[in-house]
Design a protein around this motif. Structure first.
Motif, PDB file in Angstrom:
ATOM      1  N   SER A  96      -6.864 -48.519  49.840  1.00 19.57           N
ATOM      2  CA  SER A  96      -7.702 -49.723  49.894  1.00 19.57           C
ATOM      3  C   SER A  96      -8.931 -49.511  49.021  1.00 19.57           C
ATOM      4  N   ARG A  97      -9.461 -50.618  48.564  1.00 20.38           N
ATOM      5  CA  ARG A  97     -10.649 -50.570  47.709  1.00 20.38           C
ATOM      6  C   ARG A  97     -11.418 -51.863  47.891  1.00 20.38           C
ATOM      7  N   CYS A  98     -12.724 -51.735  47.944  1.00 20.27           N
ATOM      8  CA  CYS A  98     -13.589 -52.908  48.058  1.00 20.27           C
ATOM      9  C   CYS A  98     -14.805 -52.695  47.161  1.00 20.27           C
ATOM     10  N   ARG A  99     -15.026 -53.632  46.257  1.00 15.95           N
ATOM     11  CA  ARG A  99     -16.172 -53.578  45.356  1.00 15.95           C
ATOM     12  C   ARG A  99     -17.116 -54.710  45.747  1.00 15.95           C
ATOM     13  N   HIS A 100     -18.303 -54.330  46.201  1.00 14.95           N
ATOM     14  CA  HIS A 100     -19.306 -55.282  46.677  1.00 14.95           C
ATOM     15  C   HIS A 100     -20.158 -55.770  45.510  1.00 14.95           C
ATOM     16  N   TYR A 121     -16.351 -55.337  56.124  1.00 20.72           N
ATOM     17  CA  TYR A 121     -15.572 -56.077  55.128  1.00 20.72           C
ATOM     18  C   TYR A 121     -14.078 -55.836  55.341  1.00 20.72           C
ATOM     19  N   TYR A 122     -13.716 -54.610  55.700  1.00 20.12           N
ATOM     20  CA  TYR A 122     -12.300 -54.310  55.913  1.00 20.12           C
ATOM     21  C   TYR A 122     -11.739 -55.084  57.101  1.00 20.12           C
ATOM     22  N   THR A 139      -9.991 -53.401  40.374  1.00 13.85           N
ATOM     23  CA  THR A 139     -10.187 -54.580  41.208  1.00 13.85           C
ATOM     24  C   THR A 139      -9.084 -55.564  40.914  1.00 13.85           C
ATOM     25  N   THR A 177      -5.696 -54.032  49.108  1.00 16.76           N
ATOM     26  CA  THR A 177      -5.090 -53.036  49.984  1.00 16.76           C
ATOM     27  C   THR A 177      -3.631 -52.882  49.562  1.00 16.76           C
ATOM     28  N   ALA A 194     -11.476 -57.063  46.489  1.00 16.37           N
ATOM     29  CA  ALA A 194     -10.847 -55.929  47.158  1.00 16.37           C
ATOM     30  C   ALA A 194      -9.335 -55.999  47.025  1.00 16.37           C
TER      31      ALA A 194
END
Length: 145
Positions: free
Chosen positions: A71-75, A37-38, A5, A118, A116
């Motif tokens: 890409s990465r997204c941590r909720h 979210y993206y 992250t 990218t 997140a």
């Protein structure tokens, strides 16, 4: 740099985007579907780039294209219908690639909803991958106030 992250390093350039969560972004329980979210990240990234004069006309003039490589997204906390979200975007790296980090904040609950990042790489119009960020982009980022 943490590959999981984005860090909490003070960014030199940042952009902020806010909006209320519309019904059409939510699942039947009224919670934002994770894929949206993206979309929010994309809007914040566009605001970041345009704030530096890196817009569609810039890309056309310089014959540069950017593509998402990763890409990465941590909720961490949900966004719900009618709540207000804020996305803050900033550059973590721009020399070899463009790595943009994001914080998504639920303003109604004053909680971070997600972190997140990218990674974008530049190509020529014929899709030749460039091994470094083109000077036209790097110089805009480097010399912006």
């Amino acid at each position: 740099m943490n590959n999981e992250t984005p860090g909490d390093v003070q960014p030199r350039h940042e952009a902020v985007y806010e909006q209320r969560v519309p019904l059409h972004d939510c699942d039947p329980l009224g919670i934002v579907w994770h894929g949206h979210y993206y979309k929010y990240l994309e809007i914040a990234r566009t605001v970041l780039f345009e704030g530096l004069g890196i817009d569609v006309a810039f890309f056309q003039k310089n014959e540069i294209r950017l593509v998402i490589m990763e890409s990465r997204c941590r909720h961490s906390f949900p966004l719900r219908m009618g709540e207000t979200l804020r996305v803050t975007a900033w550059f973590q790296d721009y020399e070899q690639r463009l790595r943009v980090a994001y914080h998504v904040h639920n303003l109604d609950h004053d909680r971070r909803a997600a972190r997140a990042w990218t990674t974008l790489v530049a190509t020529t119009p014929d899709e030749t991958l460039l091994m470094e960020t083109p000077d036209a982009i790097a110089n805009r980022i480097r010399t912006a106030p």
